[in-house]
Motif scaffolding. Structure first.
Motif, short mmCIF file in Angstrom:
data_model
loop_
_atom_site.label_atom_id
_atom_site.label_comp_id
_atom_site.label_asym_id
_atom_site.label_seq_id
_atom_site.Cartn_x
_atom_site.Cartn_y
_atom_site.Cartn_z
N LYS A 192 14.03 -8.29 46.10
CA LYS A 192 12.84 -7.63 46.64
C LYS A 192 11.77 -7.56 45.58
N ILE B 286 7.83 -8.45 50.03
CA ILE B 286 8.56 -9.53 50.70
C ILE B 286 10.02 -9.36 50.35
N SER C 151 13.49 -11.52 50.51
CA SER C 151 14.10 -12.80 50.83
C SER C 151 15.01 -13.21 49.70
N ASP C 152 15.80 -14.23 49.91
CA ASP C 152 16.56 -14.85 48.85
C ASP C 152 16.47 -16.35 49.07
N PRO D 257 11.17 -15.97 54.88
CA PRO D 257 10.36 -14.77 54.92
C PRO D 257 9.83 -14.50 56.32
N GLN E 112 9.72 -22.30 51.31
CA GLN E 112 9.00 -22.17 50.05
C GLN E 112 7.64 -22.88 50.08
N ARG F 154 3.75 -21.49 50.23
CA ARG F 154 2.86 -21.21 49.10
C ARG F 154 1.71 -22.22 49.02
N GLU G 209 11.34 -15.82 42.66
CA GLU G 209 10.39 -14.72 42.58
C GLU G 209 8.96 -15.23 42.49
N GLN H 33 7.92 -16.26 45.96
CA GLN H 33 7.68 -15.08 46.79
C GLN H 33 6.32 -14.46 46.49
N MET I 15 3.19 -14.17 49.04
CA MET I 15 2.54 -12.88 49.26
C MET I 15 1.03 -13.00 49.13
#
Length: 255
Positions: free
Chosen positions: A2, A10, A12-13, A18, A166, A169, A192, A195, A199
């Motif tokens: 997180k 967000i 996710s792993d 997401p 991914q 982005r 990270e 993510q 975001m």
């Protein structure tokens, strides 16, 4: 895993997609902000760029500028400009292996610079740590291929390793600085970083861009200090190892 921000989060792993992205906003403000800030900073940028040119010329033969194919908005490729900080014809295989290892692990995204990279020219480490090597990317910004704020443009072989979720982005224009750069950068993992980029892509606003730009200066200062500390630690380790080797050799010399 997180990641929290003052306004958004967000969860996710590596195998989790997401949530559904927010509606796309009108982003004409980014283009206006980019051009306006570059024009205002031009009296400072021109002498700074000339100083960088002199540093490169004094430490290495070859071209001052370095061009490299990168992947940007919606997966489109473009030629990205940088000041050259490595020797001409430096081997890139080591960097590719290092990057792929970071993408497939849960370790912080430390650059090879921190371990001592023999490919880097004199003053090159300073230029990279300070971000001055990326000044020519303002050309990419003026051409509309990049923005001042956004995810970093990736290399083609890196793009080929991205999972479908991914690639979200890439739904915004890449930038010189971004949320990842001011949120720990080399202390974060690859997932990270993605993510944080997603975001930003979902929630970018004028206020957020201005805040990230202001946070970039202290982030670069911290990066310079940490790079200097890392280099000193590496130098001490080499000296200690060399000293130990010399002592071991001396102990084997017959009297």
């Amino acid at each position: 895993m997180k990641i929290k921000h003052a306004y958004f989060s967000i969860v996710s792993d590596q195998g989790e997609r997401p949530p559904v992205p927010a509606p796309v906003r009108n982003l004409h403000f980014k283009r206006v902000l980019d051009v306006l800030l570059i024009l205002l900073a031009m009296p400072l940028l021109i002498p700074l760029a000339l100083l960088v040119v002199l540093l490169i010329r004094s430490g290495s033969r070859g071209p001052v500028l370095f061009r490299q194919e990168r992947i940007g908005f919606q997966g489109r490729s473009f030629m990205c400009f940088k000041f050259r900080t490595m020797f001409v014809d430096a081997d890139t295989a080591a960097h590719q292996g290092h990057l792929l290892q970071l993408m497939n692990s849960n370790t912080p995204m430390m650059k090879m610079d921190s371990q001592g990279d023999p490919r880097i020219i004199p003053f090159g480490l300073f230029l990279r740590a300070s971000g001055l090597d990326e000044l020519p990317q303002l050309i990419n910004v003026l051409r509309g291929e990049m923005s001042l704020v956004g995810p970093r443009p990736c290399l083609p072989y890196e793009y080929g390793q991205y999972l479908p979720w991914q690639k979200e982005r890439f739904k915004t224009v890449p930038g010189l600085t971004g949320l990842w750069q001011v949120s720990g950068k080399n202390k974060t993992t690859f997932v990270e970083m993605v993510q944080l980029d997603i975001m930003y892509a979902r929630h970018r606003t004028l206020g957020w861009d201005l805040k990230i730009i202001l946070m970039t200066v202290p982030a670069l200062v911290i990066q310079l200090v940490e790079t200097r500390r890392s280099r000193k630690a590496s130098s001490r380790a080499v000296l200690q190892k060399t000293g130990y080797s010399n002592q071991a050799s001396d102990s084997r010399i017959p009297l």
